[in-house]
Design a protein around this motif. Structure first.
Motif, short mmCIF file in Angstrom:
data_model
loop_
_atom_site.label_atom_id
_atom_site.label_comp_id
_atom_site.label_asym_id
_atom_site.label_seq_id
_atom_site.Cartn_x
_atom_site.Cartn_y
_atom_site.Cartn_z
N ARG A 1 12.47 9.41 -13.25
CA ARG A 1 11.34 8.46 -13.25
C ARG A 1 11.87 7.09 -12.80
O ARG A 1 13.02 6.76 -13.05
N GLU A 2 10.99 6.33 -12.17
CA GLU A 2 11.40 5.00 -11.75
C GLU A 2 10.19 4.07 -11.67
O GLU A 2 9.04 4.52 -11.57
N VAL A 3 10.48 2.77 -11.74
CA VAL A 3 9.45 1.74 -11.54
C VAL A 3 9.99 0.74 -10.53
O VAL A 3 11.20 0.63 -10.32
N VAL B 1 4.34 4.96 -7.68
CA VAL B 1 5.41 4.40 -8.51
C VAL B 1 4.86 3.16 -9.23
O VAL B 1 4.31 2.26 -8.59
N PRO B 2 4.99 3.10 -10.55
CA PRO B 2 4.50 1.91 -11.29
C PRO B 2 5.19 0.63 -10.81
O PRO B 2 6.39 0.64 -10.48
N GLN C 1 0.83 -1.20 0.00
CA GLN C 1 0.00 0.00 0.00
C GLN C 1 0.86 1.26 0.00
O GLN C 1 0.51 2.26 -0.63
N LYS C 2 2.00 1.20 0.69
CA LYS C 2 2.92 2.36 0.68
C LYS C 2 3.42 2.62 -0.73
O LYS C 2 3.51 3.76 -1.18
N ARG C 3 3.75 1.50 -1.46
CA ARG C 3 4.24 1.67 -2.82
C ARG C 3 3.14 2.22 -3.73
O ARG C 3 3.38 3.06 -4.60
N VAL C 4 1.90 1.74 -3.52
CA VAL C 4 0.78 2.21 -4.34
C VAL C 4 0.53 3.69 -4.10
O VAL C 4 0.32 4.47 -5.04
N ARG C 5 0.56 4.09 -2.81
CA ARG C 5 0.33 5.51 -2.49
C ARG C 5 1.44 6.39 -3.04
O ARG C 5 1.21 7.56 -3.36
N ALA C 6 2.64 5.84 -3.17
CA ALA C 6 3.74 6.64 -3.72
C ALA C 6 3.57 6.88 -5.21
O ALA C 6 4.25 7.74 -5.79
#
Length: 537
Positions: free
Chosen positions: A413-415, A365-366, A358-363
């Motif tokens: 940009r980053e994924v 970032v793809p 969820q932290k990654r989703v809120r950030a």
């Protein structure tokens, strides 16, 4: 039988022979007379010091040899027992006699025939020469008096010959030698492909494959999976080659494992158990270890067997109360308790992973998840793209634990790229259930990178298998990018197998696949460009 006949049979335990003798003339005459008197076959199993270990009374047609628990094989090639027995009609050694010789690894089988002096025919095991040759030598009948002393030296030579023919365990990682068996209704080509994959699984698990066997019966045998006669031939061949286990490509029921194990002292495992063994060796993270142990216990629980509910100490007897739990019932209860505890641990770990996702989703970032068949090069691609050092090796299921890395693009940009456990055909149901927790990572992915080993002649089937598993996981609608890996091997494939090479080209066009070599950074430019286009175009 009369009391006098029973006493005569009991007195056979006092009849000893010299270690150098096969059988004495006096004992041979006594066995023939006693057998004719009771109208039954009689057999005596002598150990190597000449003592009767077992006295067996059969019927008119044959003998039933008991469990030889006091004389286990272990690492020996021969059991240390020789069978001297009678035939009522003076017939020579039968197929049943020779099967007992090979299956039980007896030092020798000899049959006595009524004559004056008595006749004897002997057979003993010989080293393997070819798959079609019998594993024994049969001597022509001769008089008992014509056999020269020296049985102890003869058996020592047989031991040395058989031990020399067997591959030394020291040369084999783990010391296991196996015969792979496939019993299927599929086409021979499909069976061979699946058996090739089983051979790779065996290599990953450290098992040396001595031979492979395929049977395509009209109807599967519910007891042995294959026909009983064929099963006996396989067991004899395994003993002849010095195998320590039989590995079935199909999943065996607990009853089938028991039936096959009762026929031989070799280990009997199936494809699922082999995969579980590999997973147990490869799991390193807490998540992986919990999931593997859970899958192993779920596989083991139905295979703990006893003598049925009627023998339960909790439910047995006329009343409902018994004297307490048996060892089997205690083991089952402990396994069920352990499964419940592991499932709770798995839920806790899953909650922790959910918070991190969820932290990654809120950030914003793809997230890109690499999926594919085992040994397609997923970890190698992750390492090359992100300059990481995730463990890689040319083995099936070299890595089991999910790895997550960041991949940076120009303009800040980053994924996030995750590498998941590889898929395989006939993945055990218990493993699918356990690893759904790890594969939860795929639920939040914005893109699935389906990596395909295009140098494999089975790549079309592998693509279909991965698609099927993704459908089972409810991920069939996820955006997907197909990437054909190992392009560096295509030049050799074009020369060696031009038909498969053309099939690779056709499938790449049909699926819109990007072709790369995960080991070569320079080939990744089209893949990186496609990722950038999909997320920021």
């Amino acid at each position: 039988m009369k009391p006098s006949q029973l006493k005569a049979l009991e007195r056979l335990y006092r009849r000893r022979v010299s270690p150098a003798e096969t059988v004495t003339l006096d004992l041979a005459r006594h066995l023939i007379e006693l057998s004719q008197d009771i109208r039954r076959q009689i057999g005596v199993l002598f150990n190597r010091v000449g003592e009767p270990a077992y006295v067996i009374v059969g019927n008119e047609r044959g003998l039933m040899i008991p469990q030889l628990d006091d004389y286990p094989l272990g690492k020996r090639m021969l059991r240390g027992l020789r069978l001297i027995h009678t035939h009522l009609k003076n017939e020579p050694l039968t197929d049943d006699d020779l099967t007992d010789l090979a299956m039980l690894r007896l030092d020798m089988v000899a049959v006595l025939m009524a004559a004056d002096p008595p006749m004897i025919q002997r057979a003993w095991l010989v080293a393997a020469t070819s798959a079609g040759s019998p594993p024994y030598h049969i001597d022509p009948p001769c008089r008992v008096t014509a056999i020269q002393p020296g049985f102890d030296l003869f058996i020592a030579e047989r031991d040395a010959e058989l031990a020399k023919a067997a591959p030394p365990a020291a040369e084999i990682r783990g010391g296991e030698r196996g015969i792979l068996i496939s019993v299927t209704h599929s086409s021979r080509e499909e069976a061979e492909d699946s058996l090739d994959e089983l051979q790779e699984l065996a290599r990953t698990s450290g098992v040396q494959v001595l031979e492979t066997t395929i049977q395509r019966p009209r109807q599967l045998n519910p007891r042995y999976l294959m026909g009983e006669g064929k099963m006996r031939d396989v067991v004899i061949r395994a003993l002849q080659l010095g195998a320590t286990m039989l590995v079935f490509d199909q999943e065996l029921t607990p009853a089938q494992v028991r039936s096959i194990s009762a026929m031989t002292e070799l280990k009997v495992i199936d494809r699922s158990q082999l995969i579980l063994d590999i997973f147990a060796r490869r799991a390193t993270s807490l998540d992986g270890k919990v999931q593997v142990e859970l899958a192993q216990l779920k596989y083991l629980l139905p295979r703990l067997t006893g003598r049925g509910v009627q023998m339960s100490r909790l439910m047995g007897g006329i009343g409902g109360r018994g004297p307490g739990e048996t060892k089997l019932e205690i083991d089952r209860r402990r396994i069920r308790d352990r499964i419940a505890k592991l499932e709770k641990n798995l839920d806790d770990l899953s909650a922790g992973r959910y918070q991190r996702r969820q932290k990654r989703v809120r950030a914003g970032v793809p997230i890109v998840s690499i999926v594919g068949y085992t040994n397609a090069g997923k970890s190698t691609l992750l390492n090359t793209m992100t300059k990481s050092e995730v463990f890689t090796e040319d083995l099936l299921f070299a890595t089991l634990d999910t790895s997550t890395r960041r991949l940076r693009f120009p303009r800040e940009r980053e994924v996030i790229i995750t590498d998941t456990v590889g898929f395989i055909r006939s993945l055990p149901a218990s493993l699918m259930g356990a690893f759904k927790a790890t594969l939860e990572e795929l639920q939040d992915a914005d893109l699935l990178l389906h990596l395909v080993d295009c140098a494999s002649h089975r790549f079309v089937e592998q693509v279909d298998q991965v698609d099927r598993i993704l459908e089972e996981l409810g991920l069939g609608d996820k955006p997907r990018l197909v990437v054909f890996n190992k392009s560096d091997l295509l030049a050799g494939l074009k020369k060696k197998d031009p038909i498969t090479f053309m099939k690779v080209k056709q499938q790449a066009r049909r699926l819109g696949a990007i072709t790369i070599s995960a080991r070569e950074q320079g080939t990744l430019a089209p893949l990186l460009a496609e990722l950038e286009r999909r997320f920021w175009a």
